[in-house]
Design a protein around this motif. Structure first.
Motif, PDB file in Angstrom:
ATOM      1  N   PHE A 185      -0.508  -1.984  -2.804  1.00  9.17           N
ATOM      2  CA  PHE A 185      -1.306  -0.957  -3.456  1.00  9.17           C
ATOM      3  C   PHE A 185      -2.521  -1.551  -4.155  1.00  9.17           C
ATOM      4  CE2 PHE A 185      -2.386   2.030  -6.837  1.00  9.17           C
ATOM      5  CZ  PHE A 185      -2.373   3.229  -6.167  1.00  9.17           C
ATOM      6  N   PHE A 186      -2.322  -2.673  -4.855  1.00  6.87           N
ATOM      7  CA  PHE A 186      -3.397  -3.246  -5.663  1.00  6.87           C
ATOM      8  C   PHE A 186      -4.160  -4.332  -4.920  1.00  6.87           C
ATOM      9  CE2 PHE A 186      -0.943  -1.256  -9.009  1.00  6.87           C
ATOM     10  CZ  PHE A 186      -1.950  -0.686  -9.761  1.00  6.87           C
ATOM     11  N   LYS A 187      -5.461  -4.307  -5.093  1.00  9.09           N
ATOM     12  CA  LYS A 187      -6.352  -5.286  -4.482  1.00  9.09           C
ATOM     13  C   LYS A 187      -6.245  -6.629  -5.206  1.00  9.09           C
ATOM     14  CE  LYS A 187      -9.949  -1.909  -3.364  1.00  9.09           C
ATOM     15  NZ  LYS A 187     -11.365  -1.566  -3.596  1.00  9.09           N
ATOM     16  N   GLN A 222       5.353   6.938   2.203  1.00  4.85           N
ATOM     17  CA  GLN A 222       4.576   6.062   3.073  1.00  4.85           C
ATOM     18  C   GLN A 222       4.919   6.378   4.523  1.00  4.85           C
ATOM     19  OE1 GLN A 222       2.402   3.676   1.742  1.00  4.85           O
ATOM     20  NE2 GLN A 222       1.661   3.489   3.818  1.00  4.85           N
ATOM     21  N   LEU A 223       3.917   6.725   5.310  1.00  6.01           N
ATOM     22  CA  LEU A 223       4.147   7.014   6.742  1.00  6.01           C
ATOM     23  C   LEU A 223       3.704   5.856   7.589  1.00  6.01           C
ATOM     24  CD1 LEU A 223       2.936  10.715   6.881  1.00  6.01           C
ATOM     25  CD2 LEU A 223       5.274   9.853   6.670  1.00  6.01           C
TER      26      LEU A 223
END
Length: 157
Positions: free
Chosen positions: A30-32, A156-157
């Motif tokens: 999720f986080f960069k 989440q797909l």
């Protein structure tokens, strides 16, 4: 400890490393990765708004003063909609305790500061968010009277 306000975007970009790395560790998809230049620009933009304020807790008992923690606040008007009333809130964007100062009750002092900050401005609601896996934060917030009133779920797909 002494508390000072800062609008130093360069300093916040450097301090952002600790926050970003912790988030990336918890949620790597999720986080960069930390990007000091991007965070610098981000805070330069945020600091154009006088309602965005960052307070530093400085440990002045050390031979060389150290930043022990910071608290990023924003006074924000939440607009009324057809479904709910509008209100003014004090939004707590970040609460960061530097690793060497964790576990010493400093988060409770930062949150008490936020309470007083809001009261002085006639704001009756504080809001923050935290990641569901952050059990430590969740426990502190509950102890200090914070209540969960909304949750966000994803698939989440």
């Amino acid at each position: 400890m002494k508390i000072i306000e800062t609008r130093d975007a360069q300093l916040m970009a450097k301090l952002g490393y600790v926050m970003q790395e912790k988030h990336k560790e918890m949620y790597p998809n999720f986080f960069k990765p930390y990007d000091e230049e991007a965070i610098l620009h981000y805070f330069q933009e945020r600091f154009k708004n006088p309602k965005q304020q960052v307070f530093l807790w400085i440990d002045d008992q050390q031979e060389r003063e150290q930043i022990a923690a910071y608290l990023w606040l924003e006074e924000e008007a939440v607009a009324e909609t057809v479904y709910r009333y509008g209100y003014t809130r004090l939004y707590l964007h970040h609460i960061l305790i530097m690793p060497a100062y964790q576990g010493k009750g400093l988060s409770k002092k930062l949150l008490a500061f936020a309470d007083n900050f809001a009261k002085e401005r006639g704001i009756s609601q504080l809001e923050l968010h935290y990641w569901s896996d952050n059990e430590r934060a969740k426990k502190v917030y509950q102890q200090l009277g914070y209540e969960v009133y909304t949750e966000v779920a994803y698939k989440q797909l």
